[in-house]
Design a protein around this motif. Sequence first.
Motif, PDB file in Angstrom:
ATOM      1  N   LEU A  24       3.486   4.361  -1.611  1.00  9.67           N
ATOM      2  CA  LEU A  24       4.388   3.210  -1.548  1.00  9.67           C
ATOM      3  C   LEU A  24       3.894   2.087  -2.442  1.00  9.67           C
ATOM      4  O   LEU A  24       4.649   1.511  -3.219  1.00  9.67           O
ATOM      5  CB  LEU A  24       4.518   2.728  -0.098  1.00  9.67           C
ATOM      6  N   THR A  36      11.873   1.566  -3.439  1.00  6.46           N
ATOM      7  CA  THR A  36      11.248   2.098  -2.235  1.00  6.46           C
ATOM      8  C   THR A  36      10.716   0.917  -1.434  1.00  6.46           C
ATOM      9  O   THR A  36       9.926   0.133  -1.936  1.00  6.46           O
ATOM     10  CB  THR A  36      10.111   3.072  -2.604  1.00  6.46           C
ATOM     11  N   CYS A  48      10.597   3.729   3.431  1.00  8.76           N
ATOM     12  CA  CYS A  48       9.804   4.107   2.258  1.00  8.76           C
ATOM     13  C   CYS A  48      10.005   5.561   1.835  1.00  8.76           C
ATOM     14  O   CYS A  48       9.216   6.098   1.052  1.00  8.76           O
ATOM     15  CB  CYS A  48       8.323   3.854   2.548  1.00  8.76           C
ATOM     16  N   ILE A  50      10.739   8.858   0.025  1.00  6.19           N
ATOM     17  CA  ILE A  50      10.857   9.355  -1.346  1.00  6.19           C
ATOM     18  C   ILE A  50      10.923  10.876  -1.261  1.00  6.19           C
ATOM     19  O   ILE A  50      10.811  11.443  -0.178  1.00  6.19           O
ATOM     20  CB  ILE A  50       9.660   8.926  -2.224  1.00  6.19           C
ATOM     21  N   SER A  59       6.416   7.535   1.993  1.00  9.43           N
ATOM     22  CA  SER A  59       5.432   7.182   0.966  1.00  9.43           C
ATOM     23  C   SER A  59       4.328   6.283   1.483  1.00  9.43           C
ATOM     24  O   SER A  59       3.255   6.214   0.878  1.00  9.43           O
ATOM     25  CB  SER A  59       6.120   6.535  -0.240  1.00  9.43           C
ATOM     26  N   THR A  74      12.003   8.846  -6.714  1.00  9.33           N
ATOM     27  CA  THR A  74      12.318   7.636  -5.964  1.00  9.33           C
ATOM     28  C   THR A  74      13.820   7.394  -6.065  1.00  9.33           C
ATOM     29  O   THR A  74      14.524   8.086  -6.810  1.00  9.33           O
ATOM     30  CB  THR A  74      11.571   6.415  -6.534  1.00  9.33           C
ATOM     31  N   GLY A 104      15.886   4.469   1.619  1.00  6.54           N
ATOM     32  CA  GLY A 104      15.272   5.509   2.445  1.00  6.54           C
ATOM     33  C   GLY A 104      16.307   6.424   3.076  1.00  6.54           C
ATOM     34  O   GLY A 104      16.126   7.642   3.136  1.00  6.54           O
TER      35      GLY A 104
END
Length: 151
Positions: A24, A36, A48, A50, A59, A74, A104
């Motif tokens: 992150l 993100t 977050c 990914i 992440s 991402t 997300g």
Amino acid sequence: MANYTLTINGKQKTVEADPDTPMLWVLRDALDLKGTKYGCGIGQCGACTIHMNDNAVRSCQIPVSAIGESAITTIEGLSEKGDHPVQVAWKKHDVPQCGYCQAGQIMNAAALLKRNPNPSTDEIADATHGNICRCGTYNKIKAAVADAAVQ
């Protein structure tokens, strides 16, 4: 500090970071990919999310040293023009309210549809259960995922 060569959104990027730095923060701080979001920092909210080799992951829970040869995607790399079927369905169903969780949510939905292009209503509910939306747009999220599945 160590150097890591990562595949992010289809491009090789080299970053210098402590081995235990969560992806992150590598994405946001070292690579300036701000899509993100930081939510809770303990992998519970999904802000977050990914893709790591096309799988939805949090992440905030993955250290940069664990990435290795994995391909990371991402929200910025999901599609160049914002025309991924999930993104199109998100707009059609007017899903976002505050918008904070949306990257997300979209990444989680895209991973679901990659592994299961035609999920049932129950499968959509199960897959989206782990991503929190503070505004409560869950019904719109589920409708958008179902719509994206048929595109």
